[in-house]
Design a protein around this motif. Structure first.
Motif, PDB file in Angstrom:
ATOM      1  N   GLY A  23       1.425   5.404   0.051  1.00 56.71           N
ATOM      2  CA  GLY A  23       0.759   6.628   0.491  1.00 56.71           C
ATOM      3  C   GLY A  23       1.427   7.880  -0.045  1.00 56.71           C
ATOM      4  N   TYR A  75      -3.535  10.969   1.479  1.00 59.24           N
ATOM      5  CA  TYR A  75      -3.607  11.615   2.798  1.00 59.24           C
ATOM      6  C   TYR A  75      -3.751  13.132   2.653  1.00 59.24           C
ATOM      7  N   SER A 111      -3.087   5.055  -1.212  1.00 67.15           N
ATOM      8  CA  SER A 111      -3.749   5.728  -0.101  1.00 67.15           C
ATOM      9  C   SER A 111      -3.416   7.226  -0.117  1.00 67.15           C
ATOM     10  N   VAL A 147      -0.039   1.304   5.767  1.00 64.23           N
ATOM     11  CA  VAL A 147       0.629   1.797   4.561  1.00 64.23           C
ATOM     12  C   VAL A 147       2.072   1.275   4.592  1.00 64.23           C
ATOM     13  N   ILE A 173       0.882  -1.169   0.000  1.00 63.96           N
ATOM     14  CA  ILE A 173       0.000   0.000   0.000  1.00 63.96           C
ATOM     15  C   ILE A 173       0.922   1.223   0.000  1.00 63.96           C
TER      16      ILE A 173
END
Ligand code: ARG
Length: 268
Positions: A153, A182, A180, A199, A151
């Motif tokens: 980020g 943010y 992901s 993450v 994953i």
């Protein structure tokens, strides 16, 4: 029942009350809509204080950092008073365009796409992207392709986010479910420290990756050359402020203030 005389007196009294009431309502409306007059020499600087050492909050909650000090120095030298506001990175350009802020100081990369939306100062700092992972985790990233196994980020609206999206997601290398986004890089790093189920790796500007690595728990495992340069942003067409910032920047860079500032924030 009132006589005529009494009625008239009451009406006049009512009128006398109506004028201050309207004035009061106007004042309330102006302050609610943010239209109260700001002194002409006051500049509101917008930043996203999740990006050490460029902008972050210190132990007392004050917004500090390389960008914050530099733009404050430049603008106060030019006779302005400065107020710094902490706004999410992705909201900075809209805030500039709607007049909520006058300047963006947020380690913002000068890109052609953004040049269509705002004007930039001369560049003041160069950067690339880097990949951060948790120290001691079993995340094993040696090449860009290895990112596909975790994953990933990044902060919404950043060049790092754009790199992941264009290079990994759009090409089918990374499943979009494993990307992901943010609002804040500090939250991304906090999740990274929780572990790879949250993450596994973060793509972030190289000097900021180093700053987070210096704080512990995370390390840089990959550098991605993107050749970026940061500039301060002003409203499109505000060449007066743009020129003042450029003149101030050139002046500051020619003094020991610049070296001292670089040492203060990048010495380690
Ligand atoms: N340099 C990158 C960009 O312009 C990231 C900037 C993020 N800045 C911040 N204060 N969070 O997209």
């Amino acid at each position: 029942m009132f006589s005529w005389g009494e009625k008239k007196m009451i009406n006049t009294k009512k009128k006398l009350l109506v004028v201050p009431l309207i004035l009061a309502l106007v004042v309330v409306a102006m302050s609610l809509s943010g239209c109260t007059q700001k002194p002409a020499n006051k500049i509101i600087v917008g930043t996203s204080a999740d990006f050490p050492p460029f902008e972050f909050t210190d132990a007392n909650g004050a917004i500090v950092g390389f960008d914050v000090e530099l733009i404050t120095k430049i603008l106060t030298d030019q006779g302005y008073t400065v107020e710094v506001q902490d706004i999410g990175f992705d909201s900075l350009i809209p805030a500039l365009q709607t007049g909520k802020i006058d300047v963006i100081a947020a380690a913002m990369t000068i890109t052609d796409e953004r040049k269509g939306q705002l004007d930039f100062s001369d560049p003041y700092y160069d950067a690339n992207q880097a990949v951060l992972v948790k120290i001691g985790s079993d995340v094993n990233i040696m090449t860009e392709d290895d990112l596909a196994n975790y994953i990933i980020g990044a902060q919404t609206g950043t060049t790092g986010w754009g790199w992941v999206n264009d290079t990994l997601v759009a090409t089918g290398t990374l499943n979009s479910d494993n990307f992901s986004s943010y609002d804040l890089y500090t939250d991304a790093v906090a999740d990274l420290i929780v572990g790879p189920s949250r993450v596994g790796a973060i793509v972030i500007d190289s000097p900021v990756a180093k700053a987070f690595a210096d704080m512990g728990y995370v390390k840089i495992v990959l550098n991605i050359t993107t050749n970026e340069s940061y500039g301060f942003g002003v409203l499109k067409g505000n060449s007066e402020l743009q020129t003042k910032i450029n003149e101030g920047l050139t002046a500051v860079m020619a003094t020991s203030y610049w070296e001292d500032l670089v040492t203060k924030y990048f010495a380690s």
